[in-house]
Design an enzyme around this catalytic site. Structure first.
Site, PDB file in Angstrom:
ATOM      1  N   LYS A  21       0.834  -1.209   0.000  1.00  0.00           N
ATOM      2  CA  LYS A  21       0.000   0.000   0.000  1.00  0.00           C
ATOM      3  C   LYS A  21       0.871   1.263   0.000  1.00  0.00           C
ATOM      4  CE  LYS A  21      -2.388  -1.127   3.752  1.00  0.00           C
ATOM      5  NZ  LYS A  21      -1.823  -2.447   4.109  1.00  0.00           N
TER       6      LYS A  21
ATOM      7  N   ARG B  62      -9.415   0.532   9.431  1.00  0.00           N
ATOM      8  CA  ARG B  62      -9.068  -0.878   9.612  1.00  0.00           C
ATOM      9  C   ARG B  62     -10.253  -1.641  10.217  1.00  0.00           C
ATOM     10  NH1 ARG B  62      -3.462  -0.378   8.973  1.00  0.00           N
ATOM     11  NH2 ARG B  62      -2.167  -1.626  10.336  1.00  0.00           N
TER      12      ARG B  62
ATOM     13  N   ARG C 241      11.584  -6.625   5.576  1.00  0.00           N
ATOM     14  CA  ARG C 241      11.334  -5.240   5.186  1.00  0.00           C
ATOM     15  C   ARG C 241      12.319  -4.258   5.834  1.00  0.00           C
ATOM     16  NH1 ARG C 241       5.348  -2.747   5.494  1.00  0.00           N
ATOM     17  NH2 ARG C 241       5.565  -2.955   7.753  1.00  0.00           N
TER      18      ARG C 241
HETATM   19  P1  AMP Z   1       0.978  -0.140   9.542  1.00  0.00           P
HETATM   20  O1  AMP Z   1       2.136   0.807   9.333  1.00  0.00           O
HETATM   21  O2  AMP Z   1      -0.223   0.213   8.713  1.00  0.00           O
HETATM   22  O3  AMP Z   1       1.379  -1.579   9.406  1.00  0.00           O
HETATM   23  O4  AMP Z   1       0.501   0.058  11.058  1.00  0.00           O
HETATM   24  C1  AMP Z   1       1.384  -0.218  12.125  1.00  0.00           C
HETATM   25  C2  AMP Z   1       0.612  -0.357  13.411  1.00  0.00           C
HETATM   26  O5  AMP Z   1      -0.094   0.854  13.693  1.00  0.00           O
HETATM   27  C3  AMP Z   1      -0.466  -1.442  13.437  1.00  0.00           C
HETATM   28  O6  AMP Z   1       0.062  -2.708  13.735  1.00  0.00           O
HETATM   29  C4  AMP Z   1      -1.362  -0.928  14.556  1.00  0.00           C
HETATM   30  O7  AMP Z   1      -0.775  -1.122  15.824  1.00  0.00           O
HETATM   31  C5  AMP Z   1      -1.348   0.556  14.298  1.00  0.00           C
HETATM   32  N1  AMP Z   1      -2.400   0.990  13.348  1.00  0.00           N
HETATM   33  C6  AMP Z   1      -2.222   1.496  12.092  1.00  0.00           C
HETATM   34  N2  AMP Z   1      -3.392   1.812  11.545  1.00  0.00           N
HETATM   35  C7  AMP Z   1      -4.342   1.501  12.438  1.00  0.00           C
HETATM   36  C8  AMP Z   1      -5.760   1.588  12.437  1.00  0.00           C
HETATM   37  N3  AMP Z   1      -6.428   2.075  11.373  1.00  0.00           N
HETATM   38  N4  AMP Z   1      -6.418   1.157  13.531  1.00  0.00           N
HETATM   39  C9  AMP Z   1      -5.764   0.692  14.608  1.00  0.00           C
HETATM   40  N5  AMP Z   1      -4.425   0.567  14.677  1.00  0.00           N
HETATM   41  C10 AMP Z   1      -3.712   0.971  13.604  1.00  0.00           C
END
Ligand code: AMP
Length: 219
Positions: free
Chosen positions: A13, A88, A127
């Site tokens: 993404k 999410r 990564r």
């Molecule tokens: P990402 O960079 O999208 O993989 O997000 C990293 C972490 O941020 C996730 O594992 C969650 O702990 C938190 N996070 C990101 N987006 C959300 C969301 N929309 N709702 C809840 N937690 C989130």
């Protein structure tokens, strides 16, 4: 135009967001970046979010929704927004719809990047991310030219705090648990598209542009 990219962690993404930014000017708002910035600056919400983030758990809706709506509000009027990692959960999707309806700019397209979880796991475990520009590499499948250094700006690369095996497993399990309801939510609105995320980033972008075009994105 407001676009949402759905897909498991590792489906690309963030990579697609930067390719689309260069190609059609959409501005990425990534929930992970917004949360990492809040955690880094140790704001009250950031401090609250940190425990969940570090454990690979979803940060509670009450924290995420406020932070993300604030981040969306900072994008200049008339700029196309691409949301990555938010919403999410269906509760987040409903809160987003309500906030955007107030602003008269609803979500126009939701694109699901489809990727087998085994491939997502492999991508996440190797990564590496640039500290400065956020470019994403992979130790095995997309290594930088010089180990540990970003090809784009020469900054050091790092492994995210939540890209360790237990957290990766947990994040993908949570994604599986929430995704079907989210997909059904947008399907029922008639704005859901899906794209195979297994190919090279440029190929995936071509498919994305094709499904976004009817919503007004010009290639
Ligand atoms: P990402 O960079 O999208 O993989 O997000 C990293 C972490 O941020 C996730 O594992 C969650 O702990 C938190 N996070 C990101 N987006 C959300 C969301 N929309 N709702 C809840 N937690 C989130």
């Amino acid at each position: 135009m407001n676009i949402i990219l759905l897909g498991p962690q590792g489906s690309g993404k963030g990579t697609q967001a930067s390719l689309l930014n260069a190609r059609i000017g959409v501005v990425q708002v990534a929930s992970g970046d917004v949360l990492r910035a809040a955690i880094q600056s140790a704001t009250p919400l950031g401090i609250e979010a940190k425990t969940y983030y570090d454990a690979g758990d979803l940060v509670p809706d009450a924290i995420v929704i406020g932070l993300l709506i604030e981040a969306i509000d900072q994008v200049p009027d008339g700029t196309d927004v691409l949301l990555d990692g938010f919403p999410r959960t269906v509760a987040q999707a409903q809160a987003l719809d309500a906030a955007l309806a107030e602003r008269g700019s609803p979500v126009e397209k939701v694109v699901e990047l489809r990727l087998p979880l085994s491939v997502a796991k492999e991508r996440l475990s190797g990564r590496l991310v640039c500290r400065t520009c956020g470019a994403v590499y992979n130790e095995r499948t997309r290594p930088p030219t010089v180990a540990g250094v970003c090809d784009i700006d020469g900054s050091p690369l790092y492994q995210r705090a939540d890209d360790y095996p237990e957290a990766i497993e947990k994040r993908l399990r949570i994604w599986e648990r929430e995704n079907d309801a989210l997909v059904a939510y947008y399907e029922s609105k008639g704005i859901l598209e899906s794209v195979d995320a297994q190919g090279a980033p440029e190929i995936v972008m071509t498919h994305l542009l094709a499904v976004l075009a009817p919503a007004g994105a010009s290639a």
